[in-house]
Design a protein around this motif. Structure first.
Motif, short mmCIF file in Angstrom:
data_model
loop_
_atom_site.label_atom_id
_atom_site.label_comp_id
_atom_site.label_asym_id
_atom_site.label_seq_id
_atom_site.Cartn_x
_atom_site.Cartn_y
_atom_site.Cartn_z
N THR A 229 -2.29 -2.27 -5.61
CA THR A 229 -2.21 -1.69 -4.27
C THR A 229 -0.74 -1.56 -3.88
O THR A 229 0.01 -2.53 -3.94
CB THR A 229 -2.95 -2.57 -3.25
N ARG B 100 -4.34 2.84 -3.62
CA ARG B 100 -5.02 1.86 -4.49
C ARG B 100 -5.25 2.50 -5.85
O ARG B 100 -5.82 3.59 -5.94
CB ARG B 100 -6.35 1.44 -3.87
N ASN C 9 -3.92 -12.88 -7.25
CA ASN C 9 -3.21 -11.69 -6.79
C ASN C 9 -1.74 -12.04 -6.58
O ASN C 9 -1.43 -13.01 -5.87
CB ASN C 9 -3.82 -11.15 -5.49
N SER D 188 2.09 -10.58 -5.40
CA SER D 188 2.73 -9.54 -4.59
C SER D 188 4.24 -9.63 -4.73
O SER D 188 4.81 -10.72 -4.84
CB SER D 188 2.33 -9.65 -3.11
N THR E 242 1.02 -5.11 -4.72
CA THR E 242 0.11 -6.23 -4.94
C THR E 242 -0.67 -5.96 -6.22
O THR E 242 -1.40 -4.96 -6.30
CB THR E 242 -0.86 -6.42 -3.76
N HIS F 176 -3.61 -6.92 -8.58
CA HIS F 176 -4.89 -7.63 -8.57
C HIS F 176 -5.33 -7.92 -10.00
O HIS F 176 -5.36 -7.01 -10.84
CB HIS F 176 -5.97 -6.80 -7.86
N THR F 177 -5.68 -9.15 -10.26
CA THR F 177 -6.14 -9.57 -11.58
C THR F 177 -7.49 -10.27 -11.44
O THR F 177 -7.90 -10.65 -10.34
CB THR F 177 -5.14 -10.51 -12.27
N ASP G 103 -3.24 -18.76 -9.46
CA ASP G 103 -1.94 -18.11 -9.62
C ASP G 103 -1.34 -18.35 -11.01
O ASP G 103 -0.57 -17.52 -11.50
CB ASP G 103 -0.98 -18.63 -8.55
N ALA H 58 -2.75 -15.73 -13.41
CA ALA H 58 -2.26 -14.41 -13.02
C ALA H 58 -0.78 -14.25 -13.37
O ALA H 58 -0.36 -13.19 -13.87
CB ALA H 58 -2.47 -14.19 -11.53
#
Length: 337
Positions: free
Chosen positions: A183, A238, A275, A277, A309, A311-312, A317, A320
């Motif tokens: 995103t 997105r 996620n 960022s 951002t 997204h996984t 964390d 990711a």
């Protein structure tokens, strides 16, 4: 096997002693053409047309034109009970058919061939055969009996916040962390007084992502900032699937190496749900090849910054950040797991 209508018409013409009107013959031919025919019947009709044209001196038929029956799906879908159903979207005859994909992204191939097996080996927890798992502790806290008002109250959330963290299941080949989407969001402060800033930001975000930008309105009224309620103030895009891999590859291979004295992404970045960022300033956004090649198209000082951002499918964390590190995203500072 039933003979086609055209063959029946020919038999009638041979057996009858009376002359058949030309209108009846034309009707028979039209009914034969209106019926669905196979490829061999179409080839025979084409060869007969060529012989007739050669005998009568008429121009030869165009071989590129289809002379037989051609199915055209209905324009509107009239429900599952209608006898005429549209073909599958994967069929070239369908109105929803989209050709492709013709190529695969390099980063996606690298993940399938190399990163996924490595991540499975790094995050796999090997347990012996006779291992007995420990009983899971309650995730919600009960109330004590120090006050009679605590009776029949619902359980409390964990300390430090009311939201429960995602549970990490045992690692298998089916739940290896992978990229699910990206995103890109840009808050345009200048759009409060000048709508042109928002148009320029939408053009820039759409250029670097390849996805049409969506305008976001403000949700609150903030008088010190001069911001009103329900006013267009930001844009976002997105990306899902191959465009997400392509955009992340552009960031890792082109943009980040060109940023001067770039440390990387903060290790504390993350929402404890997989996620990550990070952001780019307007000067760093201008390093995207889609912006740099058409830099004169954007007004001066109107190229916006943006937040990205990633997204996984990871549930924490740590996994990711391990996935993004394998992709080539640098991290610095203290890590927060």
């Amino acid at each position: 096997m039933a003979s086609p209508p055209l063959a029946i018409g020919r038999c009638l013409l041979l057996r009858t002693t009376r002359p058949v009107p030309a209108s009846s013959v034309s009707c028979l031919r039209q009914s034969a053409i209106a019926q669905p025919t196979s490829g061999s019947a179409i080839a025979n009709a084409t060869s007969l047309a060529r012989r007739r044209a050669k005998r009568t001196g008429e121009p030869m038929p165009d071989p590129t034109k289809h002379t037989g029956y051609q199915f055209r799906p209905p324009r509107f879908y009239r429900g599952p009970l209608n006898p005429i159903q549209p073909p599958s979207p994967s069929s070239p005859v369908s109105r929803e058919f989209v050709p492709g994909p013709f190529t695969t992204d390099r980063l996606h191939d690298h993940y399938i061939n190399t990163l996924a097996p490595d991540l499975l080996a790094l995050t796999y927890d090997h347990l012996p055969y006779n291992h007995v798992p420990k009983p899971a502790l309650p995730r919600l806290r009960p109330w004590d009996d120090t006050s009679p008002f605590y009776k029949n109250r619902p359980l409390r959330g964990p300390r430090g916040g009311g939201a429960l963290r995602l549970l990490t299941p045992p690692r298998t080949h089916q739940n290896v962390p992978k990229l699910t989407g990206v995103t890109v969001h840009s808050f345009v402060k200048g759009a409060i007084n000048e709508p042109g800033y928002l148009y320029s930001a939408g053009m820039a975000i759409q250029a670097i992502t390849g996805v049409r930008a969506t305008v976001c309105n403000s949700k609150h009224h903030i008088a010190p900032f001069g911001l009103k309620d329900d006013v267009p103030i930001a844009v976002k895009s997105r990306l899902i699937g191959m465009p997400a891999y392509r955009f992340l590859a552009s960031i890792v291979d082109v943009v980040m190496p060109r940023i001067k004295d770039y440390k990387g992404v903060k290790g504390s970045s993350g929402d404890n749900s997989g996620n990550i960022s990070f952001g780019f300033t307007p000067e760093e956004v201008s390093l995207f090849p889609e912006i740099e090649v058409n830099y004169d198209m954007y007004p001066a000082k109107m190229i916006p910054g943006c937040h990205v951002t990633v997204h996984t499918s990871a549930t924490n964390d740590r996994d990711a950040r391990l996935l993004l590190t394998a992709f080539g995203v640098p991290f610095f500072g203290k890590f927060k797991d």
